[in-house]
Design a protein around this motif. Sequence first.
Motif, short mmCIF file in Angstrom:
data_model
loop_
_atom_site.label_atom_id
_atom_site.label_comp_id
_atom_site.label_asym_id
_atom_site.label_seq_id
_atom_site.Cartn_x
_atom_site.Cartn_y
_atom_site.Cartn_z
N LYS A 404 0.82 -1.21 0.00
CA LYS A 404 0.00 0.00 0.00
C LYS A 404 0.85 1.25 0.00
O LYS A 404 0.55 2.24 -0.67
N ALA A 405 1.97 1.20 0.77
CA ALA A 405 2.85 2.35 0.79
C ALA A 405 3.46 2.61 -0.57
O ALA A 405 3.64 3.75 -0.99
N GLY A 406 3.79 1.49 -1.29
CA GLY A 406 4.34 1.68 -2.63
C GLY A 406 3.36 2.35 -3.57
O GLY A 406 3.73 3.24 -4.34
N ASP A 456 3.86 8.94 6.73
CA ASP A 456 3.58 8.22 7.97
C ASP A 456 2.84 6.92 7.72
O ASP A 456 2.20 6.38 8.62
N SER A 457 2.91 6.41 6.48
CA SER A 457 2.27 5.13 6.20
C SER A 457 3.05 3.98 6.83
O SER A 457 2.51 2.90 7.05
N ARG A 458 4.31 4.21 7.14
CA ARG A 458 5.13 3.23 7.84
C ARG A 458 5.66 3.87 9.13
O ARG A 458 5.60 5.08 9.30
N VAL A 459 6.19 3.01 10.01
CA VAL A 459 6.82 3.49 11.24
C VAL A 459 8.33 3.49 11.03
O VAL A 459 8.93 2.41 10.93
N PRO A 460 8.97 4.64 10.92
CA PRO A 460 10.42 4.68 10.71
C PRO A 460 11.15 4.07 11.92
O PRO A 460 10.65 4.09 13.04
N TRP A 461 12.34 3.56 11.66
CA TRP A 461 13.11 2.96 12.76
C TRP A 461 13.51 4.00 13.78
O TRP A 461 13.67 3.69 14.97
N ARG A 462 13.69 5.22 13.35
CA ARG A 462 13.97 6.29 14.31
C ARG A 462 12.81 6.45 15.30
O ARG A 462 13.01 6.62 16.50
N THR A 463 11.60 6.36 14.78
CA THR A 463 10.42 6.42 15.65
C THR A 463 10.36 5.21 16.57
O THR A 463 10.00 5.32 17.75
N ALA A 464 10.70 4.03 16.04
CA ALA A 464 10.71 2.81 16.87
C ALA A 464 11.71 2.93 18.00
O ALA A 464 11.43 2.53 19.14
N HIS A 465 12.91 3.48 17.70
CA HIS A 465 13.91 3.67 18.75
C HIS A 465 13.37 4.59 19.85
O HIS A 465 13.55 4.33 21.05
N MET A 466 12.70 5.66 19.44
CA MET A 466 12.19 6.61 20.42
C MET A 466 11.04 6.00 21.21
O MET A 466 10.87 6.30 22.41
N MET A 467 10.24 5.15 20.59
CA MET A 467 9.16 4.48 21.32
C MET A 467 9.73 3.52 22.36
O MET A 467 9.20 3.43 23.48
N TRP A 468 10.79 2.81 22.01
CA TRP A 468 11.42 1.94 23.00
C TRP A 468 11.93 2.75 24.18
O TRP A 468 11.77 2.37 25.33
N PHE A 469 12.53 3.89 23.89
CA PHE A 469 13.09 4.73 24.93
C PHE A 469 12.00 5.38 25.78
O PHE A 469 12.25 5.78 26.92
#
Length: 613
Positions: A404-406, A456-469
Amino acid sequence: MAVSTAGSSWHESNRGVSKFITIYLSLFLVILVLSKFLHDYPRIGSIIPEAAMIILVGMVAGLFVFLFFEDPHAEEAAYGYDDYGQQQQYAQGQEEQVQQQTDSLADSILSFSPTVFFVVLLPPIIFNSGYHVQKELFFRHLTPIAMYAFIGTAICTAVVAALLYSFQWLYGMESSFLELLTFGALISATDPVSTLAVFSSKHVDPQLFYLVFGESMLNDAVGLVLFNALAHLLENHLGQDIQVGDEVKQFLFDFVVAFLGSLVLGIVFALAMAMLLKYLDFRSTPILELCLAFTFMYLPFVVAELFHLSGIVTVLFAGIACRRYVEPNLSSITAVNADWIYRLTAHVTETLIFLELGLSVWSLIGHGAFSFGFLLTSLLACLIGRAVNIYPLTLLYNLTRGRKAGNEQKQNAVNEAEETDYVAATDDNIDKKQQSNGTTDDIATAVQPSPSFEDDSRVPWRTAHMMWFSGLRGAVSYGLARTFPDTNDKNTIVVTTMLLVLLTTFFLGGTTEIMMNILHVPTGIDEDKYLESIEKRKLLPGFLLRFESSKLFPWVVRDAHVLKNKKVDKNQADDEDDPEISRYENIEVVSEGLHRISIVQTNRNRKIFDYGA
């Protein structure tokens, strides 16, 4: 003489209550002054979060009370007076009973009862979170939020329990796996209040903000229901063997019924209140209307508890539904005042929770329940469990969004090409216009392309890192620990939970801005431009939206046809079917005494970074 004795007891009791209130109000005043200081000096506030400051104030005051304060009337409570005014000691059994009933004032100051915590302090916080959720963004990111909150919380619970069970030899405890699983459920509830405060002040990427906010909001509800189901199972099988198959079925049944039943009850409550306000017009009596709005924070909770459901889940979804269905039936002045009352009550109760947490640190540690090995192992287990929650689910979500993002990227490329052609054609017109009029400023300003935002159709890894933190532990985890079943390791679990809340609030919350700079998290986002740039998505699937618009909204909302036909902007034709757009512009007649004020139009658009704090 008996009356005199009762009067003396009443007098001493009120003196104790007066001392209790005086101490808490004095500490609250200190906290307000220090909070003002942190707001005036944001650089210091980014290092010392407000929640950490409150806990620190409680720890300092708690240490003083624990070391130096004694109730001067505690000894007198063990004595009574006969009819001749002569002192006479009670029998030993009566003395022990009186001593139990008249615990020292220090113990009362250092700790609330779990009942006060869950019935009085927690419901306003949860209701306020649900009431101030920005529905457009919440539903836009509902899929990843639900994945992190439901699947992720279960994963984190299992990982924490498995790690603690595997490394029991490090900390010397012999807890059962079910006991550790119950602890894993309570410690999996996140409360990133300090992180959200930094996100809000910095205007971070809205996707990151709502993933953290939405996940923590649902995560609290899921963690609480999961904990209650496991705690019930643990209480029923203390020291007994467990039939795994039957108990798993019972656990799943309890969890599903409690969560879904509470969800439905919360929505039904909001619809009932909406109908009450529709057919019984309180707008001419704003004080009574405001009093009714105040009951929304507590009534869903106590009703759910009567039905043996989860009051927290009920009050959460009652808050979400009240904003959508009840608020349009309130007068403008009451809607604004109720909004501030919800914020105020939530802020006060959350302050009291963190203050009580700080006050009770020394009392619990002083009873020898501290285990450094269990604390260190639990901290590492929480960090690993959070990682196993966030990263695999982020990968799974991004993979499911790939196709879908594509397609969306291809469409965006076509739109950009069309925009380029449009701007080029406009430039030609500008040149011609310049030759005839000699100016281009107004036209150039009119055709400036809107700022671009990250897809924002995907979750960037930068966002994932910040969510973990952002996986801080807070009020819910601490409150659940206070209600942990009476096992041999209960006190150790309570102390460990408290210290985990302290450590994550101080270190993770206090270094949020540093981590944002390391990860290059986008900041300074313009809310209005962002909302204009994102594609318009309906909040509900087609048939549910049609049902809500044609049946439900007219059924529970006063003048629903006016709200539906009224448009905020003539150019927003795509939102014509969504009553969410127009309900914040409310047309009403306000009464003040004998005078009638003309029709008032209010526009209260909520902002992205408003989470009710």
